[in-house]
Write a protein that holds these residues in place. Structure first.
Motif, PDB file in Angstrom:
ATOM      1  N   PRO A 143     -18.713  52.839 -21.132  1.00 32.15           N
ATOM      2  CA  PRO A 143     -17.919  53.238 -19.971  1.00 32.15           C
ATOM      3  C   PRO A 143     -17.902  54.751 -19.807  1.00 32.15           C
ATOM      4  O   PRO A 143     -18.038  55.496 -20.777  1.00 32.15           O
ATOM      5  N   ASP A 144     -17.722  55.212 -18.572  1.00 27.90           N
ATOM      6  CA  ASP A 144     -17.667  56.655 -18.327  1.00 27.90           C
ATOM      7  C   ASP A 144     -16.350  57.231 -18.859  1.00 27.90           C
ATOM      8  O   ASP A 144     -15.450  56.505 -19.250  1.00 27.90           O
ATOM      9  N   PHE A 145     -16.240  58.543 -18.865  1.00 30.48           N
ATOM     10  CA  PHE A 145     -15.105  59.235 -19.473  1.00 30.48           C
ATOM     11  C   PHE A 145     -13.788  58.854 -18.800  1.00 30.48           C
ATOM     12  O   PHE A 145     -12.789  58.592 -19.478  1.00 30.48           O
ATOM     13  N   ASN A 146     -13.748  58.821 -17.470  1.00 28.79           N
ATOM     14  CA  ASN A 146     -12.513  58.478 -16.752  1.00 28.79           C
ATOM     15  C   ASN A 146     -12.038  57.068 -17.085  1.00 28.79           C
ATOM     16  O   ASN A 146     -10.847  56.833 -17.262  1.00 28.79           O
TER      17      ASN A 146
ATOM     18  N   ASN B  14      -8.258  53.497 -19.804  1.00 28.47           N
ATOM     19  CA  ASN B  14      -8.042  52.387 -20.731  1.00 28.47           C
ATOM     20  C   ASN B  14      -7.132  52.813 -21.890  1.00 28.47           C
ATOM     21  O   ASN B  14      -6.255  52.065 -22.308  1.00 28.47           O
ATOM     22  N   TRP B  15      -7.339  54.030 -22.401  1.00 28.77           N
ATOM     23  CA  TRP B  15      -6.511  54.520 -23.502  1.00 28.77           C
ATOM     24  C   TRP B  15      -5.061  54.671 -23.049  1.00 28.77           C
ATOM     25  O   TRP B  15      -4.135  54.293 -23.768  1.00 28.77           O
ATOM     26  N   ILE B  16      -4.846  55.218 -21.850  1.00 28.76           N
ATOM     27  CA  ILE B  16      -3.487  55.380 -21.322  1.00 28.76           C
ATOM     28  C   ILE B  16      -2.824  54.018 -21.127  1.00 28.76           C
ATOM     29  O   ILE B  16      -1.656  53.830 -21.480  1.00 28.76           O
ATOM     30  N   ARG B  17      -3.544  53.047 -20.608  1.00 28.90           N
ATOM     31  CA  ARG B  17      -3.003  51.710 -20.399  1.00 28.90           C
ATOM     32  C   ARG B  17      -2.602  51.061 -21.728  1.00 28.90           C
ATOM     33  O   ARG B  17      -1.584  50.381 -21.810  1.00 28.90           O
ATOM     34  N   ARG B  18      -3.412  51.270 -22.769  1.00 30.61           N
ATOM     35  CA  ARG B  18      -3.120  50.678 -24.080  1.00 30.61           C
ATOM     36  C   ARG B  18      -1.954  51.365 -24.784  1.00 30.61           C
ATOM     37  O   ARG B  18      -1.290  50.760 -25.612  1.00 30.61           O
ATOM     38  N   ASN B  19      -1.719  52.650 -24.481  1.00 29.87           N
ATOM     39  CA  ASN B  19      -0.725  53.433 -25.220  1.00 29.87           C
ATOM     40  C   ASN B  19       0.424  53.918 -24.346  1.00 29.87           C
ATOM     41  O   ASN B  19       0.979  54.992 -24.578  1.00 29.87           O
ATOM     42  N   GLN B  20       0.839  53.145 -23.362  1.00 29.87           N
ATOM     43  CA  GLN B  20       1.912  53.548 -22.458  1.00 29.87           C
ATOM     44  C   GLN B  20       3.229  53.784 -23.189  1.00 29.87           C
ATOM     45  O   GLN B  20       3.930  54.754 -22.909  1.00 29.87           O
TER      46      GLN B  20
END
Length: 123
Positions: free
Chosen positions: A89-92, A97-103
């Motif tokens: 996946p691209d950087f964005n 995905n990281w933000i969604r997993r670590n809200q």
């Protein structure tokens, strides 16, 4: 309502229909709406493009001349799915995905930062 096309009469029918209401062609295997029945187009055989035939794991009695099958899996479609899964996946997308997993973690850090600002502004 999801629709599908009858392979025999080409009429639009409900995708969960077991048989075609127009020509009575069986659309689902064993009379169950959850079991799709794959059919070959024209004079071709399903086995020519099936994953299970190509890797020699098929034990269907009509192999290699099957024109109908419940377990058919198109090799080309499977390869495309695997390529899509393996594509980096691209950087964005990675950041989102990281933000969604670590809200919850981000919320806790945000609250901590606001509390720290309040404490620093009072002193």
């Amino acid at each position: 309502m999801d629709t599908a096309t009858c392979p025999r009469c080409k009429q639009n029918v409900n995708s969960q229909a077991v048989t075609c209401p127009y020509c009575r062609t069986q659309l689902k295997a064993y009379g169950h709406p959850g079991i799709p029945l794959h059919r070959a187009q024209g004079d071709e055989y399903l086995c020519d493009t099936c994953t299970y035939h190509l890797d020699d794991t098929c034990n269907y009695s009509k192999r290699p001349h099957a024109t109908e099958c419940t377990l058919y899996q198109n090799q080309e479609e499977r390869d495309l799915e695997l390529q899509e899964k393996n594509r980096k996946p691209d950087f964005n997308t990675s950041i989102n995905n990281w933000i969604r997993r670590n809200q919850s973690l981000l919320l806790i850090f945000g609250l901590f930062f606001i509390c720290l600002l309040i404490v620093l502004s009072r002193s």
